[in-house]
Structure formats: C-alpha cells, structure tokens
Design an enzyme around this catalytic site. Structure first.
Site, PDB file in Angstrom:
ATOM      1  N   TYR A  80     -31.175  19.059  13.386  1.00 30.17           N
ATOM      2  CA  TYR A  80     -32.617  18.900  13.547  1.00 30.17           C
ATOM      3  C   TYR A  80     -33.372  19.941  12.749  1.00 30.17           C
ATOM      4  CZ  TYR A  80     -33.002  22.821  16.930  1.00 30.17           C
ATOM      5  OH  TYR A  80     -32.996  24.056  17.532  1.00 30.17           O
TER       6      TYR A  80
ATOM      7  N   ARG B 161     -33.214  23.474   4.229  1.00 28.10           N
ATOM      8  CA  ARG B 161     -32.213  23.781   5.260  1.00 28.10           C
ATOM      9  C   ARG B 161     -31.615  22.489   5.825  1.00 28.10           C
ATOM     10  NH1 ARG B 161     -34.047  27.594   9.980  1.00 28.10           N
ATOM     11  NH2 ARG B 161     -35.184  25.709  10.554  1.00 28.10           N
TER      12      ARG B 161
ATOM     13  N   ARG C  48     -16.871   5.258  20.975  1.00 29.15           N
ATOM     14  CA  ARG C  48     -16.545   6.659  21.227  1.00 29.15           C
ATOM     15  C   ARG C  48     -15.155   7.026  20.692  1.00 29.15           C
ATOM     16  NH1 ARG C  48     -14.304  10.271  24.884  1.00 29.15           N
ATOM     17  NH2 ARG C  48     -15.449  12.248  24.995  1.00 29.15           N
TER      18      ARG C  48
ATOM     19  N   LYS D  60     -28.091  23.893  11.889  1.00 33.72           N
ATOM     20  CA  LYS D  60     -29.075  23.682  12.964  1.00 33.72           C
ATOM     21  C   LYS D  60     -28.721  22.420  13.745  1.00 33.72           C
ATOM     22  CE  LYS D  60     -34.088  24.193  13.623  1.00 33.72           C
ATOM     23  NZ  LYS D  60     -34.034  25.187  14.682  1.00 33.72           N
TER      24      LYS D  60
ATOM     25  N   GLU E 225     -29.401  36.813  17.858  1.00 34.25           N
ATOM     26  CA  GLU E 225     -30.771  36.316  17.707  1.00 34.25           C
ATOM     27  C   GLU E 225     -31.315  35.951  19.087  1.00 34.25           C
ATOM     28  OE1 GLU E 225     -30.754  32.748  15.219  1.00 34.25           O
ATOM     29  OE2 GLU E 225     -28.785  32.205  15.986  1.00 34.25           O
TER      30      GLU E 225
HETATM   31  N1  PDD Z   1     -35.798  27.131  16.620  1.00 33.05           N
HETATM   32  N2  PDD Z   1     -32.641  30.943  15.513  1.00 33.05           N
HETATM   33  C1  PDD Z   1     -32.490  29.887  16.319  1.00 33.05           C
HETATM   34  C2  PDD Z   1     -31.276  29.828  17.193  1.00 33.05           C
HETATM   35  C3  PDD Z   1     -33.459  28.877  16.341  1.00 33.05           C
HETATM   36  O1  PDD Z   1     -33.290  27.814  17.147  1.00 33.05           O
HETATM   37  C4  PDD Z   1     -34.609  28.985  15.521  1.00 33.05           C
HETATM   38  C5  PDD Z   1     -35.683  27.948  15.490  1.00 33.05           C
HETATM   39  C6  PDD Z   1     -34.724  30.131  14.699  1.00 33.05           C
HETATM   40  C7  PDD Z   1     -35.898  30.338  13.787  1.00 33.05           C
HETATM   41  O2  PDD Z   1     -35.815  29.492  12.664  1.00 33.05           O
HETATM   42  P1  PDD Z   1     -37.143  29.034  11.893  1.00 33.05           P
HETATM   43  O3  PDD Z   1     -37.865  30.279  11.543  1.00 33.05           O
HETATM   44  O4  PDD Z   1     -36.624  28.332  10.698  1.00 33.05           O
HETATM   45  O5  PDD Z   1     -37.913  28.150  12.835  1.00 33.05           O
HETATM   46  C8  PDD Z   1     -33.719  31.075  14.718  1.00 33.05           C
HETATM   47  C9  PDD Z   1     -36.685  25.995  16.612  1.00 33.05           C
HETATM   48  C10 PDD Z   1     -38.093  26.314  16.350  1.00 33.05           C
HETATM   49  C11 PDD Z   1     -36.451  25.171  17.872  1.00 33.05           C
HETATM   50  O6  PDD Z   1     -35.294  25.045  18.240  1.00 33.05           O
HETATM   51  O7  PDD Z   1     -37.403  24.659  18.468  1.00 33.05           O
END
Ligand code: PDD
Length: 284
Positions: A33, A52, A100, A147, A179
């Site tokens: 996503y 990304r 599945r 992601k 993080e």
């Molecule tokens: N989350 N680290 C993680 C684990 C994240 O899920 C996100 C973003 C970031 C920051 O990435 P960026 O600056 O590219 O948004 C770092 C999004 C916003 C979410 O899951 O809603």
C-alpha cells in the site's frame, strides 16, 4: 457522505466496491500500500510514493493492473470525484484472488484499490502538546522496507501504547529504536543535531523522512544517519516522527518521561513549518 472509490479500473460508490474472499490480500496479507497526503486538493510527494510503490511491486514480483502512467491521473481523479480538500489517498495493490495456496498463483489478477479519507492534517490537535510514546519490542518481520499490509503487530502496538496512556509506540530491536508503529522516529541531540536511523530492511524508507533530511540540510540543521538507543531518545533535546499524514510531529514524552522540557521542540516545529511550506508549494 458515500465516497467514490477506484477498483481495478472502475469508479464505484464505496458500498458497491467488492473484493473476492479469495483475494490474497485478505487471506495472506499478500498486498502492498501507499498513503499520499492531500492539501488544497493537491497531492503531496506523489513522485516519492509512486517510486516506493514501484519498488515494493518489484520486491514482491507483483504488477500493476493499469499502466503506470495512468496512476497519477487516477490519484487526481479520485480527489476530484470526492471533492477532497485535505486528507489522504490510500492505495492498495494485492496479488489478487486465487484458490488458497501458499505458492503464488501462476497467472495473478492483481486487485488495485484506491479510496480517500478526508482529514484535517495541517491543524492537528496533538501539535499543542506533542505526542507521548511508549517503547515496545519490534516484533514485525524483517522486510519492513516493503510497505506491506501486514499491520497486525503495528495495530497491537498502538493498542498496547494506548493501554499505557500513550499516543503511539516506538519500537525497539537489539537495543535500538527502529521506528514508530506507522511513522519514522527521529531525535535532536543537545547540540541541535538531528539523528535518524539509516535506511535498511529494518525500517520503511519514509518519503517524508527523505524530504525532511533535505530540508534540514537547507536550513543549516546538521543530521547524522545512525541508530539511536531508547536512552539517547529519552535524553535528547527534542524528538519527533515523520509520515505522509503527520508531516513532522513532535514527541514530548517517552515512557512517561519528558523529552527536553516536555514541550514541542523549536527545531521540530521549524522543520514542520518548512516541510509544509515546501511540499504544499510543490504539490501537484
Ligand atoms: N505509514 N514507517 C512506517 C512503519 C510507516 O507505516 C510509515 C507510514 C512511515 C512513514 O513513511 P512516509 O513518510 O513515507 O509516510 C514509516 C503510513 C502513513 C500509514 O501506514 O498510514
């Protein structure tokens, strides 16, 4: 008000957008996503998010069901159809439906979904006090650079943080902060230097993170990319998170103890202001 969403090339009222129970996103979290911020009906950092997404697609051997060149138009069209002024666009791509089986299907038919969320992102009620975070172990898988929608542990971490009276969690692995549960974690040391973890598979390569480092450099704020410990964070002058919807958000308490004087830090607020000015000016 019912939203208009995008599902595999179709524009549908949200109640009519249906995905198969066999979708691998549903059965295996086999999906990725992106979240793109919107201000004044314009997309923030679109190119970074698109790049990304392309990387996540390549890492997992997926493919987009529409030509990549059309993706920007789809983003713009969803803003237009929903008259979105401020908030975000959520995009999800799954490997699609298949009976599945752990093995990937031979001929996947990917599912691409986009929807909007209206939200006040500039005026954030947490800005006045800053966020409090609780330290929790990082129990996610080791490819956090991709992601994916495997967000059960981040959801659990947010719930555990809330039980401790905190707004969010900062995750810790091998004695270092990785993080936040859904944002990048940063600190500013007592000399005014920004410290942030270097890119690796341990963290998501934040789009906001990259821009904030550029902006810090232009503003004469030194930065160092290295892992920092929870103790360093607690003893820092300032702490903050970055993400597509938080931009730059101060963190003022870690495990109940104040960071610096316990108020949003001046460099953090300066970075937030510069980030919003710079990215709204270049929004498309
Ligand atoms: N989350 N680290 C993680 C684990 C994240 O899920 C996100 C973003 C970031 C920051 O990435 P960026 O600056 O590219 O948004 C770092 C999004 C916003 C979410 O899951 O809603």
């Amino acid at each position: 008000m019912s939203r208009i969403v995008f599902l595999n090339g179709e524009w549908l009222p949200e109640a009519d957008a249906k995905v198969s129970i066999f979708d691998r996103g549903f059965l295996f979290a086999d999906a990725i996503y992106e979240v793109t911020g919107v201000i004044d009906g314009k997309l923030l950092e679109y190119e970074g998010h698109a790049a990304r997404l392309k990387r996540s697609i390549a890492e997992l051997g997926m493919h987009l069901p529409i030509p990549t060149e059309e993706l920007l138009d789809v983003h713009r069209e969803i803003v237009r159809r929903n008259a979105l002024k401020e908030g975000l666009i959520y995009l999800q791509l799954s490997r699609g439906p298949a009976d599945r089986d752990f093995a990937f299907p031979q001929e996947p038919k990917p599912t691409l979904v986009l929807f909007t969320q209206a939200k006040s992102v500039i005026d954030n009620s947490k800005l006045a006090t800053g966020l409090s975070v609780a330290l929790l172990p990082d129990w996610r898988w080791e490819r956090r650079d991709i992601k994916t929608v495997q967000l059960l542990y981040p959801s659990m971490a947010k719930m555990q943080a809330a039980e401790k009276g905190a707004d969010d969690a900062w995750l810790v692995e091998d004695g270092f902060v990785t993080e936040a549960s859904s944002a990048t974690a940063h600190v500013i040391d007592r000399t005014g230097k920004l410290i942030t973890r270097p890119l690796s598979n341990a963290i998501l390569h934040g789009i906001t993170r990259a821009s904030v480092l550029d902006i810090a450099e232009q503003a004469g704020i030194l930065y160092e990319e290295r892992a920092f410990t929870p103790d360093e964070a607690k003893n820092a002058a300032e702490a903050f998170i970055t993400s597509a919807t938080n931009f730059v958000m101060p963190v003022t308490r870690i495990d109940g103890a104040p960071v610096g004087d316990g108020k949003p830090g001046p460099l953090t607020l300066k970075l937030r202001e510069l980030y919003i000015a710079n990215k709204t000016a270049s929004a498309i």
